[in-house]
Design a protein around this motif. Structure first.
Motif, PDB file in Angstrom:
ATOM      1  N   GLN A 149      -1.387   5.620  -0.402  1.00 13.84           N
ATOM      2  CA  GLN A 149      -0.349   5.818   0.618  1.00 13.84           C
ATOM      3  C   GLN A 149      -0.867   5.487   2.008  1.00 13.84           C
ATOM      4  N   VAL A 154       0.940   5.423   5.763  1.00 17.77           N
ATOM      5  CA  VAL A 154       1.222   6.849   5.912  1.00 17.77           C
ATOM      6  C   VAL A 154       0.089   7.460   6.725  1.00 17.77           C
ATOM      7  N   ALA A 168       4.395  12.357  -0.030  1.00 19.68           N
ATOM      8  CA  ALA A 168       4.231  11.019  -0.605  1.00 19.68           C
ATOM      9  C   ALA A 168       3.139  10.999  -1.671  1.00 19.68           C
TER      10      ALA A 168
ATOM     11  N   ALA B  85       1.329   4.328  -6.026  1.00 20.11           N
ATOM     12  CA  ALA B  85       1.908   4.105  -4.706  1.00 20.11           C
ATOM     13  C   ALA B  85       3.403   4.372  -4.699  1.00 20.11           C
TER      14      ALA B  85
END
Lengths: 197, 263, 261
Positions: A149, A154, A168, B85
């Motif tokens: 991420q 992020v 996330a 992801a």
């Protein structure tokens, strides 16, 4: 000669009670008992040290709190007690293989299995073994998803960033672990887990 | 304008030895570089350092003259396992996630998202589908779309073809080719780079965390990565029995060379 | 012998296998190829008795998996793709003991020692599985099923996540087991693995589309469905460039023999 796991567990229980009750000179005597036990069970000092090092910061912090609230004498006592307990636990785990440990748990739970006419003892033992094998994997998976991420921009800076960022991470982590659980379950079934003897 | 690593070393916390030791590398704009080596040779660690995802324990990395943390927009990175992801509800949101993070206006986000999805060759019909329901090969393509959506100058791909079927591998190779043609600098880590040798400019070989070869792909540098193939082996055999063929990595290139030599 | 006879199987409404027939004989190495979602993994689980067919039958040494799925799981060892997902314990020897314990074997230490020897990993017996390389983990997974003394091995993409060293180690283990008289079926995307098989079965959308010795199967397979071995690609390439090639090549020896004359 190999000491049975059940004897080691019994020794650990008695030793822990003794450590929690003892003070002063008795603790020094118990430390001596621990060193002799480690020697007799064949625990390697290097391995024990490696097991102790990651726990040391926690032991120090706990003792520091004791110092603040109960004074230096209590802090010293806590420090010695926790260290003794931790090392005693390490001596047992370092010298007992998982198979021995699981067998012992299964044997101890056999009355329950017989009483309920199930394999519950064996199932609990297997679950403990799986938990031991899986804990490091969860941490590893969490860290690599977080990296994935971060690679997408992020940011984990600040409190809000951390919360948003962890969301996330958690979604793929849960999916990832449940998919993984399925695959592990398939592998276990393929190795005849669940066959009645 | 280039990506530069000077004397970079990295040691994972708690690990015995370094994963990367004093690696130096300069990657120019528009190059296609393949980083190869056995599992555990430090490929992933090196490209993570180059992309600024992890900070080297020693040495420094600069991206177009800037520190990596200041050049985040210049970098796109697709990790090996796409399921790590992907987390949004739709493919569209997933790909838009990066550009939104960069704080771009909504119409610009939409435009970039559409372009990225077209670039990897996914049908726009799939934009409202949940990424998790796609096949493994498509997930990989979505993950690459995510990495290129904000139009980075440097794209890093970690094992982009691992675990894919023949069609998936062919698509990935074609995609890398077209990204390079579009001017993107592409850095690929792969333990099995044979598909890419005909199109890559440079092969960087790692062994035990050290760069042991860096230059155009050659049989010798592949050997240092422990990689050999039937094609390479046959070319050697043909040379020793008097058929003068060139060094070749793909059977098709060797076929051309055999035709030439037999004339 | 594992005999898959006209097997069909669906997940809900999605058909995964459609009238599939094939067999794996003792001492034979069969490679099963095909694109993603062509039903290969489902087929592996049918052969192991984990899934029961909706129609048709799967027989292991003459007994239907439907009649006794547990017997099939004992006789057919299944090895999966991901080295990390097959370990149930941390120490190698403890992991190997898992299968034999499940079938109530009395000679667990002997079985563990035997499986370690057969896969050449006796030196890893006391290691933490987490500290091993991918190839070593995959050998542990193979040893884990060998400890159950199966008559057949079915492997679902055992080398796809491994590097060249890991692949070599797993393929050596396959050769050893074949020579020990076990029937081995390997599902793979890697044509260099399939080129070494006695027989290749190619699947597409749940059906078998080509089957036979490798050269025959590779010649019959629709173009673009699976990757072909490098030497097969070379012989095809030379034909396309107008050079007469007598037969389809599989190995470097095939090619060198014809070209060096």
């Amino acid at each position: 000669m190999k000491t049975p796991a059940i004897a080691k567990l019994a020794w650990l229980a008695l030793f822990s009670i003794a450590v929690l009750m003892a003070e002063g000179h008795f603790l020094a005597a118990l430390a001596a008992v621990l060193i002799i036990a480690a020697f007799m069970l064949g625990a390697k000092p290097g391995k024990l040290l490696r097991m102790l090092l990651p726990a040391l910061p926690f032991i120090v912090v706990i003792s520091a709190f004791q110092w603040l609230f109960a004074g230096p004498a209590m802090a010293a006592l806590t420090l010695v007690r926790i260290t003794l307990l931790y090392v005693a636990g390490s001596v047992v785990t370092a010298t007992t293989t998982e198979t021995e440990f699981i067998d012992t748990v299964e044997r101890l739970l056999r009355p329950v299995s017989t009483l309920t006419r199930t394999d519950i003892g064996r199932d609990i033992a297997t679950m403990m073994m799986l938990a031991i094998a899986f804990l490091p994997i969860i941490k590893e998976e969490h860290d690599s998803i977080r990296l994935a991420q971060e690679a997408r921009g992020v940011s984990y800076a600040g409190f809000r960033g951390l919360i948003k960022g962890e969301i996330a991470v958690i979604v793929p982590l849960i999916y990832g672990l449940s998919a993984r659980t399925d695959r592990v379950a398939t592998a276990m079934e393929a190795r005849c887990y669940g066959i009645k003897k | 304008m280039s990506l530069k690593a000077e004397d970079v070393s990295y040691r994972y916390p708690g690990a015995g030895g370094p994963a990367i030791s004093s690696a130096s590398l300069e990657i120019g704009k528009g190059e296609l570089v393949v980083v190869c080596g056995k599992n555990g040779s430090g490929k992933s660690t090196l490209i993570r350092c180059l992309a600024g995802l992890i900070k080297p324990s020693q040495g420094r990395v600069s991206i177009d003259g800037q520190a990596p943390e200041k050049a985040r927009r210049a970098i796109g990175f697709a990790v090996q396992f796409p399921e790590r992801a992907l987390f949004e509800r739709t493919v569209c949101d997933e790909v838009a996630f990066g550009p939104r993070n960069m704080g771009l206006p909504p119409d610009e986000v939409d435009r970039l998202t559409g372009q990225a999805i077209d670039a990897v060759g996914i049908s726009r019909d799939l934009m409202s589908v949940a990424p998790r329901s796609l096949s493994y090969g498509r997930k990989r393509l979505v993950a690459i779309a995510c990495a290129i959506a904000h139009r980075p100058g440097y794209l890093f791909l970690d094992e982009p073809a691992a675990g894919l079927d023949y069609e998936g591998r062919t698509r990935i190779t074609g995609l890398i080719k077209s990204l390079k043609a579009a001017g993107m600098t592409v850095i690929v880590a792969s333990h099995d780079p044979l598909d890419l040798l005909d199109i890559c400019d440079r092969l960087v070989v790692l062994d035990g965390g050290r760069v042991v070869a860096d230059g155009p792909p050659s049989v010798e540098s592949l050997g240092r990565a422990g990689i050999t193939s039937d094609t390479i082996e046959l070319a050697r055999r043909l040379q020793s029995c008097g058929i003068n063929v060139r060094e070749a990595f793909s059977p098709e290139a060797l076929a051309d060379s055999i035709v030439e030599a037999l004339k | 012998m594992i005999e898959v006879r006209h097997v069909s199987l669906s997940y809900g409404k999605t058909p995964a296998l459609k009238d599939v027939s094939l067999c794996v004989r003792p001492g034979e190495f069969v490679a099963i190829m095909g694109p993603g979602a062509s039903g290969k993994s489902t087929l592996a689980r049918v052969m192991d008795g984990l899934y029961l067919p909706d129609a048709g039958d799967c027989l292991v040494d003459g007994v239907s998996t439907r009649a006794d799925p547990m017997r099939a799981r004992r006789l057919v060892g299944l090895v999966l793709q991901e080295p990390d997902d097959q370990a149930v314990a941390r120490r190698v020897a403890d992991d190997l003991a898992f299968g034999p314990r499940n079938i109530g074997a009395a000679d667990i230490p002997e079985r563990v020692a035997e499986a370690l020897l057969q896969t050449g990993i006796a030196h890893l017996a006391d290691r933490d599985i987490g500290s091993l390389s991918g190839g070593q983990k995959q050998l542990v997974a193979i040893a884990g099923v060998l400890a159950m003394r199966p008559a057949y091995l079915v492997m679902d993409e055992p080398t796809s996540l491994l590097d060249s060293d890991g692949k070599r180690a797993v393929m050596d283990a396959v050769a050893t087991q074949k020579h020990a008289g076990r029937g081995v079926a390997v599902i793979t995307q890697d044509p260099s693995v399939a080129a070494r098989a006695d027989r290749v079965v190619v699947m597409s959308r749940g059906s078998v589309v080509a089957q036979g010795p490798p050269a025959e199967a590779f010649a019959k397979v629709p173009p673009g469905l699976i990757g072909l071995p490098e030497m097969t690609r070379l012989s095809n390439g030379l034909r396309d460039r107008g050079i007469a090639v007598k037969r389809l090549w599989l190995t470097v020896d095939d090619a060198a023999e014809e070209l060096c004359r």
